[in-house]
Design a protein around this motif. Structure first.
Motif, PDB file in Angstrom:
ATOM      1  N   LEU A 195       0.923  -1.200  -0.031  1.00 41.14           N
ATOM      2  CA  LEU A 195       0.002   0.157  -0.012  1.00 41.14           C
ATOM      3  C   LEU A 195       0.926   1.282  -0.034  1.00 41.14           C
ATOM      4  O   LEU A 195       1.894   1.260   0.403  1.00 41.14           O
ATOM      5  N   SER A 196       0.421   2.172  -0.628  1.00 41.78           N
ATOM      6  CA  SER A 196       0.976   3.716  -0.585  1.00 41.78           C
ATOM      7  C   SER A 196      -0.050   4.648  -0.976  1.00 41.78           C
ATOM      8  O   SER A 196      -1.035   4.520  -1.431  1.00 41.78           O
ATOM      9  N   LEU A 197       0.453   5.791  -0.291  1.00 41.90           N
ATOM     10  CA  LEU A 197      -0.313   6.971  -0.493  1.00 41.90           C
ATOM     11  C   LEU A 197      -0.232   7.413  -2.191  1.00 41.90           C
ATOM     12  O   LEU A 197       0.397   7.330  -2.630  1.00 41.90           O
ATOM     13  N   PRO A 198      -1.437   7.861  -2.645  1.00 43.82           N
ATOM     14  CA  PRO A 198      -1.390   8.104  -4.091  1.00 43.82           C
ATOM     15  C   PRO A 198      -0.443   9.631  -4.030  1.00 43.82           C
ATOM     16  O   PRO A 198      -0.488  10.272  -3.176  1.00 43.82           O
ATOM     17  N   VAL A 199       0.046   9.972  -5.227  1.00 41.85           N
ATOM     18  CA  VAL A 199       0.920  10.940  -5.390  1.00 41.85           C
ATOM     19  C   VAL A 199       0.034  12.292  -5.124  1.00 41.85           C
ATOM     20  O   VAL A 199       0.654  13.180  -4.215  1.00 41.85           O
ATOM     21  N   GLU A 200      -1.268  12.400  -5.298  1.00 44.08           N
ATOM     22  CA  GLU A 200      -1.950  13.602  -5.131  1.00 44.08           C
ATOM     23  C   GLU A 200      -2.131  13.472  -3.362  1.00 44.08           C
ATOM     24  O   GLU A 200      -2.563  14.993  -3.232  1.00 44.08           O
ATOM     25  N   ASN A 255      -3.852   1.781  -3.156  1.00 40.46           N
ATOM     26  CA  ASN A 255      -4.468   2.697  -1.964  1.00 40.46           C
ATOM     27  C   ASN A 255      -5.739   2.112  -1.534  1.00 40.46           C
ATOM     28  O   ASN A 255      -6.432   1.478  -2.451  1.00 40.46           O
ATOM     29  N   PRO A 256      -6.385   2.404  -0.502  1.00 43.06           N
ATOM     30  CA  PRO A 256      -7.720   1.845  -0.312  1.00 43.06           C
ATOM     31  C   PRO A 256      -8.842   2.615  -0.715  1.00 43.06           C
ATOM     32  O   PRO A 256      -9.741   1.738  -1.182  1.00 43.06           O
ATOM     33  N   GLU A 257      -8.812   3.622  -1.674  1.00 39.98           N
ATOM     34  CA  GLU A 257      -9.679   4.069  -2.305  1.00 39.98           C
ATOM     35  C   GLU A 257      -9.856   3.357  -3.823  1.00 39.98           C
ATOM     36  O   GLU A 257     -11.042   2.805  -3.893  1.00 39.98           O
TER      37      GLU A 257
END
Length: 137
Positions: free
Chosen positions: A30-35, A44-46
Motif C-alpha cells: 500500500l502507498s499514498l497516491p501522489v496527489e 491505496n484503500p480508495e
C-alpha cells in the motif's frame, strides 16, 4: 444480520504498509497516491474500495436484471472513489458509471440501476454516509 461469508484482511503500517487477506489470495503493498503526498508505487484503500464497489454493484445489477428478465450480463460498472478534506478529517464521494448493453432502453436501464442501488451491500453501507452519484452511460 447473519453473515453468509466474512472476509478477513489485515493491514500493517496504514497507507504505507501492506494488506493481506486471511486466505493469502490478496497480498499487496500500500502507498499514498501522489496527489496525497505519497510515492504512488502501491495501491491505496480508495482503489480497493472502488474495485469492490464496482464488482458488487455489477452483481446486484445482474440480480435485478434476471428478476426483470432483462439481460444485463454485458454491463460494465466503473466506480470512482474520491477522497477529500471534510472538517477536521476526510470524507469519500463515489460516482458509479454504469454502461448498459445497447439492447436495454434508457428507462428500463435507469430503473434497474436504481433497483441495484437498493440491493447492493456497498450501496446500503454507504447510504446516508457517502454521497453516491449514479451515471448511466
Amino acid at each position: 444480520m447473519d453473515a453468509l461469508y466474512t472476509a478477513v484482511a489485515t493491514a500493517t503500517h496504514g497507507r504505507d504498509g501492506r494488506a493481506v487477506t486471511s486466505d493469502g489470495k490478496l497480498d499487496l503493498g500500500l502507498s499514498l497516491p501522489v496527489e496525497l503526498g505519497g510515492d504512488g508505487k502501491g495501491t491505496n484503500p480508495e482503489q480497493l474500495f472502488a474495485a469492490g464497489y464496482a464488482a458488487c454493484f455489477g452483481s446486484a445489477l445482474g440480480l435485478v436484471g434476471r428478476a426483470a428478465k432483462v439481460d444485463v450480463s454485458d454491463a460494465a460498472v466503473t466506480a470512482e472513489v474520491g477522497i477529500g478534506k471534510q472538517g477536521e478529517g476526510f470524507a469519500l464521494a463515489v460516482t458509479l458509471r454504469v454502461e448498459l448493453p445497447d439492447s436495454v432502453d434508457q428507462e428500463t436501464g435507469r430503473k434497474l440501476v436504481e433497483q441495484a442501488h437498493q440491493v447492493c451491500p456497498y450501496s446500503n453501507a454507504t447510504r446516508g454516509n457517502v454521497p453516491v452519484e449514479l451515471v448511466i452511460e
